[in-house]
Enzyme design. Sequence first.
Site, mmCIF file in Angstrom:
data_model
loop_
_atom_site.group_PDB
_atom_site.id
_atom_site.type_symbol
_atom_site.label_atom_id
_atom_site.label_comp_id
_atom_site.label_asym_id
_atom_site.label_seq_id
_atom_site.Cartn_x
_atom_site.Cartn_y
_atom_site.Cartn_z
ATOM 1 N N CYS A 1 5.015 -2.871 -4.821
ATOM 2 C CA CYS A 1 3.857 -2.793 -3.931
ATOM 3 C C CYS A 1 4.151 -2.065 -2.621
ATOM 4 C CB CYS A 1 3.274 -4.177 -3.671
ATOM 5 S SG CYS A 1 4.353 -5.319 -2.778
ATOM 6 N N HIS B 1 3.209 -9.313 -0.690
ATOM 7 C CA HIS B 1 2.455 -8.288 -1.408
ATOM 8 C C HIS B 1 1.585 -7.509 -0.436
ATOM 9 C CE1 HIS B 1 0.913 -6.349 -4.962
ATOM 10 N NE2 HIS B 1 -0.323 -6.617 -4.605
ATOM 11 N N HIS C 1 -3.113 -1.006 -5.362
ATOM 12 C CA HIS C 1 -1.796 -1.625 -5.156
ATOM 13 C C HIS C 1 -1.005 -1.572 -6.450
ATOM 14 C CE1 HIS C 1 -2.912 -5.640 -7.085
ATOM 15 N NE2 HIS C 1 -4.017 -4.927 -7.139
#
Length: 148
Positions: A53, A108, A120
């Site tokens: 990510c 994240h 993402h």
Amino acid sequence: MGIEYSAPLQFKYAILLDMPVETINDGKLLELIESWYGTKYKYGGETRQGVDCSGFSKAFMSSYYNITLTRNSADQYKQCSTKVKKKKLKQGDLVFFKTRGSKGGITHVGVYLCNNKFVHAATSSGVMISDLDEDYYKTRFYGAGRVK
């Protein structure tokens, strides 16, 4: 310009972003997302052969906005010069999540696009577009920020 003149990428991303096709008109953005879309997740990865990510957000922000980010999602949050409320999100803002519980820290990050959607690198499906109101992301959302 009529809908019949829209490019195939406009249709694809109009569907993914749940937006009218006529409003999807940033070719550079669409091509960048498309070049990464479906790239498999790889922890520590930074290339189209595999990306995590923060590696994805770093590459995306560099390519599209010419912004240099640090390599870790928690550090990227610290790098945001302005914290942004969910209702005030704009394209290019970073969205952050705590996926290991409220005490687990930021784990994240994604890049906000529009209409509550963000792009993402997910562990499950690689680079994809998700909605902030999906149960998984809604319950783990930590905050958002803007980098200058």
